[in-house]
Each structure stands twice: as C-alpha cells, then as structure tokens.
Design a protein around this motif. Structure first.
Motif, PDB file in Angstrom:
ATOM      1  N   ALA A 150       4.419 -63.614 -31.229  1.00  0.00           N
ATOM      2  CA  ALA A 150       3.659 -63.314 -30.011  1.00  0.00           C
ATOM      3  C   ALA A 150       2.730 -62.126 -30.227  1.00  0.00           C
ATOM      4  N   LYS A 151       3.242 -61.101 -30.902  1.00  0.00           N
ATOM      5  CA  LYS A 151       2.425 -59.912 -31.162  1.00  0.00           C
ATOM      6  C   LYS A 151       1.296 -60.232 -32.129  1.00  0.00           C
ATOM      7  N   GLU A 152       1.601 -61.013 -33.149  1.00  0.00           N
ATOM      8  CA  GLU A 152       0.597 -61.346 -34.161  1.00  0.00           C
ATOM      9  C   GLU A 152      -0.537 -62.186 -33.591  1.00  0.00           C
ATOM     10  N   THR A 207      14.318 -66.971 -34.000  1.00  0.00           N
ATOM     11  CA  THR A 207      15.162 -65.937 -33.414  1.00  0.00           C
ATOM     12  C   THR A 207      14.310 -65.139 -32.436  1.00  0.00           C
ATOM     13  N   ARG A 208      14.963 -64.275 -31.643  1.00  0.00           N
ATOM     14  CA  ARG A 208      14.209 -63.478 -30.674  1.00  0.00           C
ATOM     15  C   ARG A 208      13.214 -62.554 -31.380  1.00  0.00           C
ATOM     16  N   GLU A 209      13.634 -62.004 -32.514  1.00  0.00           N
ATOM     17  CA  GLU A 209      12.737 -61.125 -33.261  1.00  0.00           C
ATOM     18  C   GLU A 209      11.524 -61.884 -33.777  1.00  0.00           C
ATOM     19  N   GLU A 210      11.732 -63.123 -34.247  1.00  0.00           N
ATOM     20  CA  GLU A 210      10.618 -63.928 -34.742  1.00  0.00           C
ATOM     21  C   GLU A 210       9.664 -64.298 -33.613  1.00  0.00           C
ATOM     22  N   VAL A 211      10.232 -64.605 -32.454  1.00  0.00           N
ATOM     23  CA  VAL A 211       9.397 -64.935 -31.297  1.00  0.00           C
ATOM     24  C   VAL A 211       8.497 -63.756 -30.939  1.00  0.00           C
ATOM     25  N   GLU A 212       9.090 -62.587 -30.864  1.00  0.00           N
ATOM     26  CA  GLU A 212       8.309 -61.399 -30.507  1.00  0.00           C
ATOM     27  C   GLU A 212       7.274 -61.072 -31.589  1.00  0.00           C
ATOM     28  N   GLU A 263       7.014 -65.794 -23.932  1.00  0.00           N
ATOM     29  CA  GLU A 263       7.341 -67.021 -23.202  1.00  0.00           C
ATOM     30  C   GLU A 263       6.466 -68.189 -23.647  1.00  0.00           C
ATOM     31  N   THR A 264       5.206 -67.891 -23.969  1.00  0.00           N
ATOM     32  CA  THR A 264       4.296 -68.937 -24.431  1.00  0.00           C
ATOM     33  C   THR A 264       4.727 -69.472 -25.783  1.00  0.00           C
TER      34      THR A 264
END
Length: 284
Positions: free
Chosen positions: A158-160, A150-155, A166-167
């Motif tokens: 990415a933060k972690e 999901t978008r939340e999981e992607v973000e 995008e990567t």
C-alpha cells in the motif's frame, strides 16, 4: 531512408509466428530518418510517413505485449491493441521534443493493452477506480511468495503504490477468485456425463402460489397506505399531487399555476410539502 522498409510493408496474416518473424525482419530507422518522417507527418499530413513510423516500431509492440501473456489473453489480441496505442503515439509525436519515438510510444502502447486486459480478463470487472487499476498491474509483481499477504506485506504494498491497505486486501481477494459460468455447474453431470446447467434444476418461483399471494398482498398494502396518506392531505395539495403524478397526462407546474392563480414556484412548494407528508406517512 531505407528502401527495404519502404518496399516490405505487406505483413503476413493468419499466423502469428509468421507475422512476428516478418516484423523483426523490418529494419530500424535511424534517428535522422525518424525525425524526417515525423516532420513530414506533422507538417504535410503524410500518411506514408506515418505508415513507415508504425512499421519500424512494431517489434516494440510485440515485446511489450509478450509481457502481458500471464493474464491468459491471446497474444495476437494483445499485439493488436498495442498497435492501436502505437498509432496513437505516432499521431501525437512531436519530433522537436528531442526524444526517440519509442520512448514516447511506450506509454500509449501499454495504456491500450491495459484497457484491453481490464475489459477482458474477467467477465466481472476487477478494477474500476483509479487506485484499483493502478494496483491491478502491480500486485503480482509485488508478491514475494505464493499465498495470501501478511499484514506487513499489505502495508508495504500500500505504501509503495500509494493506495490504502483496504484497497490492497480487496484487490487481492478479487484476483484470487474466478468466474463461474451460469450454464456450467461444476461437479454436476447428467447421465451422458455432460454438465448440467443451473437453469435445468433451479426452480422458477415467480408463479408459485405462495409467492404470488405474498406479492399481491404487498401491492394491496402499499396502495392502501398511499391512499391513506393522500386522504390526510388538504384538497388542493391532494389535487396537485394527483395531477402531477397519478394522472395519465401529467400536468406541468405552469398549467397548475394558471388553474389556481398562483406562481409555478408556489405550486412546486405545495407539491414538495405534500410529498414530504406522504413519505413520513409511508415510513411510519
């Protein structure tokens, strides 16, 4: 030092289970033995000491290599690459830093296995940049469920991992795809049930009449445009371009400078100006 370790140095080959079993029968070195061997290697270039250090830590290579079994690569190959990393670590180990060899060698063992996985996991490389390589080995462990992020999981991933969202999306897409061999077409078989290679049914259009005529017309048009552009140059500029680019034996800047009685830098400037005019004419 353990005499058993010094004697049992011939490991079985040909059977991975026998090899691993023999590795785990080798005794571990004590901190004092490890330190003495490392000092002997560093100060005296003692290859026997290096061999003992490598042998006593092969069990750790096996343990680490098994952690990469999910990538579909053969365990013997993973162990082999990890052993290369162990040998590099032994060569660089400093016994005076106050840590055990195993703590120092983990990085080198994983680094070699990582390189092997990235080279062989797919025909097409899935990770080329530093951020992609970092993400490749963390993405699976970061997934909390099957399916797409999901978008939340992607973000969150990415933060972690310190990369751009995008990567993460691009790497997830790459990991979800798979290689398809050119010589095997899924779902297409001949009368005998054997798969039909695309080479057997894809047409070669290079010699098809319409394709040939189109290619020849394109080449003729490009030549006409080039000649037209050359005609628009002054005589000296055209002669310099022809001597520099269109002659079988290309002239140097200094040769043309001597011919026209100017500096090589002036010839370069004339050539550059002429090329700019040619490019403008061809793009018009």
């Amino acid at each position: 030092m353990s005499q058993e370790l010094a004697i049992r140095t011939i490991l079985p080959t040909g059977n991975i289970d026998s090899y691993i079993s023999a590795i785990y029968q080798l005794p571990m070195l004590t901190a004092e033995e490890e330190h003495d061997l490392a000092v002997s290697l560093r100060d005296n270039d003692d290859m026997e000491a290096a061999r003992q250090l490598v042998l006593s830590h092969l069990r750790f290579v096996v343990k680490i290599a098994r952690g990469y079994s999910g990538y579909g690569l053969a365990l013997p190959d993973l162990i082999q690459e990890g052993t290369v990393g162990l040998m590099k670590a032994v060569k660089r180990f400093n016994p005076d830093i106050g840590v055990r060899l195993v703590s120092f060698a983990v990085h080198w063992i994983k680094a070699e296995i990582h390189e092997f996985v990235l080279r062989n996991w797919r025909i097409v490389k899935v990770a080329t940049t530093k951020s992609q390589r970092k993400l490749f080995f963390n993405l699976r462990s970061s997934k909390k469920r099957l399916g797409w992020f999901t978008r939340e999981e992607v973000e969150g991933v990415a933060k972690e991992l310190g990369v751009k969202p995008e990567t993460v999306l691009e790497m997830e897409s790459r990991l979800s795809n798979y290689d398809v061999a050119f010589d095997v077409a899924p779902g297409m078989e001949n009368e005998d049930g054997a798969p039909v290679a695309p080479a057997a049914y894809l047409p070669d259009l290079r010699m098809e009449p319409a394709t040939r005529i189109e290619k020849l017309d394109t080449e003729d048009n490009e030549k006409e445009q080039l000649y037209s552009a050359l005609e628009g140059l002054d005589e000296r500029s055209r002669a310099i371009l022809e001597a520099r680019w269109l002659s079988e034996k290309k002239a140097t800047l200094h040769e043309l400078a001597d011919k026209y009685g100017v500096s090589a830098e002036r010839i370069r400037q004339v050539e550059k100006a002429a090329m700019t005019k040619i490019k403008k004419h061809l793009s018009a």
